[in-house]
Design an enzyme around this catalytic site. Structure first.
Site, PDB file in Angstrom:
ATOM      1  N   HIS A  51       0.859  -1.184   0.000  1.00  0.00           N
ATOM      2  CA  HIS A  51       0.000   0.000   0.000  1.00  0.00           C
ATOM      3  C   HIS A  51       0.902   1.243   0.000  1.00  0.00           C
ATOM      4  CE1 HIS A  51       0.393  -0.726   4.534  1.00  0.00           C
ATOM      5  NE2 HIS A  51       1.047   0.379   4.303  1.00  0.00           N
TER       6      HIS A  51
HETATM    7  C1  T46 Z   1       2.827   0.812   6.831  1.00  0.00           C
HETATM    8  C2  T46 Z   1       3.638  -0.375   7.189  1.00  0.00           C
HETATM    9  C3  T46 Z   1       5.093  -0.116   7.240  1.00  0.00           C
HETATM   10  C4  T46 Z   1      -4.546   0.168  13.416  1.00  0.00           C
HETATM   11  O1  T46 Z   1      -5.603  -0.079  14.005  1.00  0.00           O
HETATM   12  N1  T46 Z   1      -3.814   1.263  13.776  1.00  0.00           N
HETATM   13  C5  T46 Z   1      -2.667   1.596  13.143  1.00  0.00           C
HETATM   14  O2  T46 Z   1      -2.024   2.621  13.497  1.00  0.00           O
HETATM   15  C6  T46 Z   1      -2.237   0.777  12.051  1.00  0.00           C
HETATM   16  C7  T46 Z   1      -0.970   1.117  11.305  1.00  0.00           C
HETATM   17  C8  T46 Z   1      -2.964  -0.323  11.726  1.00  0.00           C
HETATM   18  N2  T46 Z   1      -4.109  -0.634  12.406  1.00  0.00           N
HETATM   19  C9  T46 Z   1      -4.843  -1.855  12.051  1.00  0.00           C
HETATM   20  C10 T46 Z   1      -5.395  -1.879  10.620  1.00  0.00           C
HETATM   21  C11 T46 Z   1      -5.332  -3.346  10.246  1.00  0.00           C
HETATM   22  O3  T46 Z   1      -6.521  -3.984  10.664  1.00  0.00           O
HETATM   23  O4  T46 Z   1      -3.917  -2.949  12.116  1.00  0.00           O
HETATM   24  C12 T46 Z   1      -4.180  -3.887  11.085  1.00  0.00           C
HETATM   25  C13 T46 Z   1      -2.927  -4.175  10.277  1.00  0.00           C
HETATM   26  O5  T46 Z   1      -2.595  -3.020   9.496  1.00  0.00           O
HETATM   27  P1  T46 Z   1      -1.873  -3.143   8.078  1.00  0.00           P
HETATM   28  O6  T46 Z   1      -2.437  -4.300   7.349  1.00  0.00           O
HETATM   29  O7  T46 Z   1      -1.923  -1.810   7.410  1.00  0.00           O
HETATM   30  O8  T46 Z   1      -0.372  -3.492   8.523  1.00  0.00           O
HETATM   31  P2  T46 Z   1       0.935  -3.539   7.630  1.00  0.00           P
HETATM   32  O9  T46 Z   1       1.973  -4.228   8.442  1.00  0.00           O
HETATM   33  O10 T46 Z   1       0.662  -4.081   6.274  1.00  0.00           O
HETATM   34  O11 T46 Z   1       1.363  -1.995   7.429  1.00  0.00           O
HETATM   35  C14 T46 Z   1       1.837  -1.231   8.519  1.00  0.00           C
HETATM   36  C15 T46 Z   1       1.133   0.140   8.535  1.00  0.00           C
HETATM   37  O12 T46 Z   1      -0.278  -0.017   8.484  1.00  0.00           O
HETATM   38  C16 T46 Z   1       1.470   0.969   7.365  1.00  0.00           C
HETATM   39  O13 T46 Z   1       1.146   2.307   7.644  1.00  0.00           O
HETATM   40  O14 T46 Z   1       3.213   1.602   6.009  1.00  0.00           O
HETATM   41  O15 T46 Z   1       3.236  -1.026   8.396  1.00  0.00           O
END
Ligand code: T46
Length: 135
Positions: A51
């Protein structure tokens, strides 16, 4: 391009006979921190990220183990291997980023300059390509 593909930051660290301390201080972090994330228990076959963001700037540090991060601004791509807890990569807006090839129980530390807001995410690669043509 409005933003660089990435920037590397080397954080100071101090080693003595009992271990190593790494310092993430505001002198070395080019924004005000609003959130800190830890990503752990990652399957070695897992793929995280995939993303980009409209506004959020982040710094990604692999504080344990190793992973690859692929950065893509729609024109240029670069794969970096992160395995140094004293080195961070700045993830800029409109740079598509994907983390994979996790090794040795990798743990990622992420600093972000925004509050969490799902509307800040672009999670479709096709939408990302449309946005980068406009900026
Ligand atoms: C990124 C990379 C480096 C929250 O509730 N609060 C938060 O601050 C974040 C970041 C996520 N969430 C929830 C949303 C999803 O249900 O945690 C879950 C996993 O998030 P995501 O799939 O976006 O995680 P990654 O590891 O793919 O990405 C993360 C960050 O979201 C993103 O900003 O750039 O790490």
């Amino acid at each position: 391009m409005k933003y660089p593909l990435y920037t590397l930051i080397n954080f100071p660290f101090f080693t003595n006979a009992t271990g190593t301390l790494t310092m993430f201080d505001r002198k070395n972090i080019p924004f005000e921190i609003r959130r800190v994330l830890i990503i752990r228990n990652i399957k070695s076959s897992g793929v995280r990220g995939g993303h980009t963001h409209h506004a959020t700037h982040q710094i990604l540090v692999c504080i344990k183990g190793q992973c690859d991060v692929e950065l893509d601004n729609g024109i240029e791509k670069k794969i970096l291997t992160l395995n140094d807890p004293a080195q961070g990569v700045v993830l800029y807006p409109y740079v598509w980023h994907t983390m994979q090839n996790f090794k040795n129980d990798a743990i990622l530390l992420v600093f972000a300059n925004t509050d969490y807001n799902e509307k800040d995410y672009i999670r479709s690669y096709d939408d990302f390509l449309k946005f980068v043509k406009k900026i």
